[in-house]
Design a protein around this motif. Sequence first.
Motif, mmCIF file in Angstrom:
data_model
loop_
_atom_site.group_PDB
_atom_site.id
_atom_site.type_symbol
_atom_site.label_atom_id
_atom_site.label_comp_id
_atom_site.label_asym_id
_atom_site.label_seq_id
_atom_site.Cartn_x
_atom_site.Cartn_y
_atom_site.Cartn_z
ATOM 1 N N LEU A 46 -4.415 3.124 -8.291
ATOM 2 C CA LEU A 46 -5.568 2.767 -7.664
ATOM 3 C C LEU A 46 -6.205 1.311 -7.623
ATOM 4 O O LEU A 46 -7.235 1.459 -6.868
ATOM 5 C CB LEU A 46 -6.165 3.130 -8.904
ATOM 6 C CG LEU A 46 -5.959 4.707 -8.348
ATOM 7 C CD1 LEU A 46 -6.020 5.705 -10.242
ATOM 8 C CD2 LEU A 46 -6.575 5.955 -7.766
ATOM 9 N N ASN A 47 -6.065 0.297 -8.641
ATOM 10 C CA ASN A 47 -6.985 -0.482 -8.401
ATOM 11 C C ASN A 47 -6.507 -1.791 -7.225
ATOM 12 O O ASN A 47 -7.117 -2.707 -6.488
ATOM 13 C CB ASN A 47 -6.235 -1.673 -9.027
ATOM 14 C CG ASN A 47 -7.438 -3.438 -9.515
ATOM 15 O OD1 ASN A 47 -8.499 -3.131 -9.866
ATOM 16 N ND2 ASN A 47 -6.014 -3.925 -8.972
ATOM 17 N N MET A 48 -5.037 -1.167 -6.436
ATOM 18 C CA MET A 48 -4.741 -2.186 -5.389
ATOM 19 C C MET A 48 -5.350 -1.851 -3.686
ATOM 20 O O MET A 48 -5.559 -2.395 -3.259
ATOM 21 C CB MET A 48 -3.018 -1.443 -5.255
ATOM 22 C CG MET A 48 -2.342 -2.499 -4.181
ATOM 23 S SD MET A 48 -2.658 -4.251 -3.769
ATOM 24 C CE MET A 48 -2.799 -4.646 -2.603
ATOM 25 N N ILE A 49 -5.105 -0.377 -4.200
ATOM 26 C CA ILE A 49 -5.965 0.587 -2.358
ATOM 27 C C ILE A 49 -6.784 0.958 -3.284
ATOM 28 O O ILE A 49 -7.950 0.433 -2.053
ATOM 29 C CB ILE A 49 -5.095 1.825 -3.206
ATOM 30 C CG1 ILE A 49 -3.837 1.853 -3.008
ATOM 31 C CG2 ILE A 49 -6.228 2.516 -1.806
ATOM 32 C CD1 ILE A 49 -3.383 3.518 -3.240
ATOM 33 N N ASP B 264 -6.020 9.664 2.739
ATOM 34 C CA ASP B 264 -5.700 9.790 1.029
ATOM 35 C C ASP B 264 -6.299 10.315 0.425
ATOM 36 O O ASP B 264 -6.048 10.496 -1.102
ATOM 37 C CB ASP B 264 -5.959 8.347 0.554
ATOM 38 C CG ASP B 264 -5.333 7.321 0.998
ATOM 39 O OD1 ASP B 264 -3.798 7.637 1.612
ATOM 40 O OD2 ASP B 264 -5.610 6.655 1.603
ATOM 41 N N ALA B 265 -7.201 11.589 0.745
ATOM 42 C CA ALA B 265 -7.898 12.782 0.029
ATOM 43 C C ALA B 265 -7.313 13.506 -0.861
ATOM 44 O O ALA B 265 -8.110 13.092 -2.165
ATOM 45 C CB ALA B 265 -8.816 13.643 1.292
ATOM 46 N N ASP B 266 -6.083 14.016 -0.732
ATOM 47 C CA ASP B 266 -5.051 14.952 -1.190
ATOM 48 C C ASP B 266 -4.395 14.463 -2.518
ATOM 49 O O ASP B 266 -4.699 14.352 -3.866
ATOM 50 C CB ASP B 266 -4.049 15.133 -0.885
ATOM 51 C CG ASP B 266 -4.359 16.475 0.219
ATOM 52 O OD1 ASP B 266 -5.375 17.085 -0.055
ATOM 53 O OD2 ASP B 266 -3.748 16.694 1.384
ATOM 54 N N LEU C 178 0.924 -1.162 -0.169
ATOM 55 C CA LEU C 178 -0.032 0.023 0.193
ATOM 56 C C LEU C 178 0.800 1.477 -0.620
ATOM 57 O O LEU C 178 0.456 2.542 -0.690
ATOM 58 C CB LEU C 178 -1.303 0.160 0.979
ATOM 59 C CG LEU C 178 -2.020 -0.973 1.180
ATOM 60 C CD1 LEU C 178 -2.724 -0.608 2.440
ATOM 61 C CD2 LEU C 178 -3.003 -0.914 -0.419
ATOM 62 N N ASP C 179 2.068 0.801 0.881
ATOM 63 C CA ASP C 179 2.990 2.281 0.836
ATOM 64 C C ASP C 179 3.507 3.035 -0.687
ATOM 65 O O ASP C 179 3.480 4.249 -1.034
ATOM 66 C CB ASP C 179 4.281 1.902 1.698
ATOM 67 C CG ASP C 179 3.992 2.655 3.527
ATOM 68 O OD1 ASP C 179 2.458 2.964 3.363
ATOM 69 O OD2 ASP C 179 4.280 1.476 4.269
ATOM 70 N N ARG C 180 3.332 1.653 -1.367
ATOM 71 C CA ARG C 180 4.319 1.297 -2.689
ATOM 72 C C ARG C 180 3.228 2.219 -4.219
ATOM 73 O O ARG C 180 3.240 3.038 -4.445
ATOM 74 C CB ARG C 180 5.154 0.342 -2.888
ATOM 75 C CG ARG C 180 5.910 -0.048 -4.376
ATOM 76 C CD ARG C 180 7.371 0.695 -3.619
ATOM 77 N NE ARG C 180 7.826 0.756 -5.352
ATOM 78 C CZ ARG C 180 8.677 1.975 -5.774
ATOM 79 N NH1 ARG C 180 7.732 2.703 -5.647
ATOM 80 N NH2 ARG C 180 8.651 2.193 -6.877
ATOM 81 N N ALA C 181 1.827 1.783 -3.578
ATOM 82 C CA ALA C 181 0.850 2.394 -4.228
ATOM 83 C C ALA C 181 1.068 3.529 -4.454
ATOM 84 O O ALA C 181 0.577 4.551 -5.290
ATOM 85 C CB ALA C 181 0.024 1.763 -4.174
ATOM 86 N N ARG C 182 0.512 4.133 -2.681
ATOM 87 C CA ARG C 182 0.359 5.689 -2.786
ATOM 88 C C ARG C 182 2.164 6.647 -3.502
ATOM 89 O O ARG C 182 1.263 7.369 -3.644
ATOM 90 C CB ARG C 182 0.462 5.593 -1.440
ATOM 91 C CG ARG C 182 -0.832 5.519 -0.644
ATOM 92 C CD ARG C 182 -0.805 5.830 0.878
ATOM 93 N NE ARG C 182 -1.927 5.210 1.057
ATOM 94 C CZ ARG C 182 -3.183 3.938 2.299
ATOM 95 N NH1 ARG C 182 -1.503 3.378 2.629
ATOM 96 N NH2 ARG C 182 -4.063 3.768 1.843
ATOM 97 N N VAL D 10 -5.162 12.592 -8.708
ATOM 98 C CA VAL D 10 -4.849 11.755 -9.681
ATOM 99 C C VAL D 10 -6.356 12.048 -10.654
ATOM 100 O O VAL D 10 -6.071 12.258 -11.301
ATOM 101 C CB VAL D 10 -5.181 10.191 -8.850
ATOM 102 C CG1 VAL D 10 -5.731 8.968 -9.904
ATOM 103 C CG2 VAL D 10 -3.751 9.782 -7.699
ATOM 104 N N LEU D 11 -7.456 13.068 -9.704
ATOM 105 C CA LEU D 11 -8.154 12.888 -9.951
ATOM 106 C C LEU D 11 -8.200 13.768 -11.313
ATOM 107 O O LEU D 11 -8.701 14.822 -12.189
ATOM 108 C CB LEU D 11 -9.770 13.596 -9.444
ATOM 109 C CG LEU D 11 -10.801 12.392 -8.685
ATOM 110 C CD1 LEU D 11 -11.373 12.607 -8.062
ATOM 111 C CD2 LEU D 11 -11.701 11.421 -10.055
#
Length: 499
Positions: free
Chosen positions: A349-352, A361-363, A319-323, A368-369
């Motif tokens: 995104l698919n992972m998280i 994770d809001a920011d 998860l850290d890597r995905a972020r 990304v959006l």
Amino acid sequence: MNDEELERALAELRNPTGTDAFLRAFSTLLHSDNTAAVGMALDDYQHAEALTRFGGRNPLESFANEVLIVARDLLRRPPAPGDEDTKPGADHASALNVMTNLAEAEAEDADLIADAIEGATDVNVRSAGFRAAAAALTAGSGPNPRLLAVISAMVFDETLDVAERREALSAVDMIDTPEVDDLLVRASESSELDLQIGAALQLSMPIRLRTHRERVERLAASWPTDMGGYASIVREQLAGFHSIYWTGVEPDDPKLRKAHWELMFPTSDETCLQAFLTLLRSDDMVAVGVALDHYGHWEGLRRVLDDETSAERYLPEVLDRAREVLRQPPSPPELSPNRGAGANHLSALNMIGARHAEPSDADLVLDVLEQAATDAVRHEAVSMAYGVLDEAEVKDQRVADALSDLLFDPSIRFNLAKEKAIRVLADALGPEADGLLLRLVRGDDAKAQAHAAWYLVRSGRLDKYRDLLVEVAESWGDCPPAHPHGHEVIERLLGKLHS
């Protein structure tokens, strides 16, 4: 017990007048001296048990021990002869069917099932026996030797139709022992193509493929190239799970390519996990994306591990890597030609997703959006936004506003991302989303109208906005948009008005 009592009990089961009467009727049939009545009771129990797959509970579950005792008693007797209404051995078939759910690890049940299979003269009884055998063989610490021997004999019994022999083979599908491997290898050498393919399918499962790849490849190469069905599944197993978003490409570094191969076709759990970490911790965008895909997808890392729980300890690092990946710019389209720009963001995104997203994770979601390279990235970002809003006690208005901006962006057609955004806002904000949903209902996009109207109807606010919703539903005429939501809105609104 006379026929009249049985008829009354059967009528009660078919059209219950109350819970107590229903349960008494079932008990009456289950413990009667009439073999056909007992079989009906067992069939009813099994049917009720099968329906639990769709939710709910078995209303007859309190009878489980009694049902098992009765089933065992039937199997100790010779199979009942057939008559004009029932086939020979129908009582054994009913007993074996309940055994698929109730058989225990004791040798008694395995031996009873083995006896029933050996003594069966009807294909339906053997079929029920094979299903019961599959349950009994996996119920204990190891497969019952006698039952396994009976199944093996059925697989190689050339007096049986090949479909039956293949069904017998399927009874050992979930058993990982040397004896079963030997059985599958022998079956793979059969001259009967269907049996050969069935054996190859089981040998191509990830854990077995470690040992039997060469054999399965040789078999698959001998089959007609256009053969579908299980043969195509075998070929898919041989090809392995490459990734979700990086198919057709590989990392540049030969060491990373080797790690990818080991991840797809591991020689052991240890080497598989090491290969996974090599990819995940690398600086290669493709390698990291492949690692995230393998961790997140059901066909990936866990499926090829003997102990799938051994991967769980790496979840925080994944998860850290995905972020980290989401903080990077979208990957260029040439890096993943089949997916285009932003494949790195898709993997992360698919992972998280909604499952692992946190309010903090809001920011990330907002960034990304804002920079989403494709509609697919937008859709996955909205899914992550769902988790961000759902997990927060106080909803982040910035995320809600970003989703609202997406919905009303005229440059983006109504697509899966917008559809998901409506759901996220409706579920996460509740009544606070009414204003936004009403704005969509009053808009001129019929698909958006249908989705927004459905969430207003589903949330119990039909009466509050009935006039507007009816007006919009009637404007669709005979062609409601956005199946199934448009059709469901029509049914709930106009169906009631016109009834």
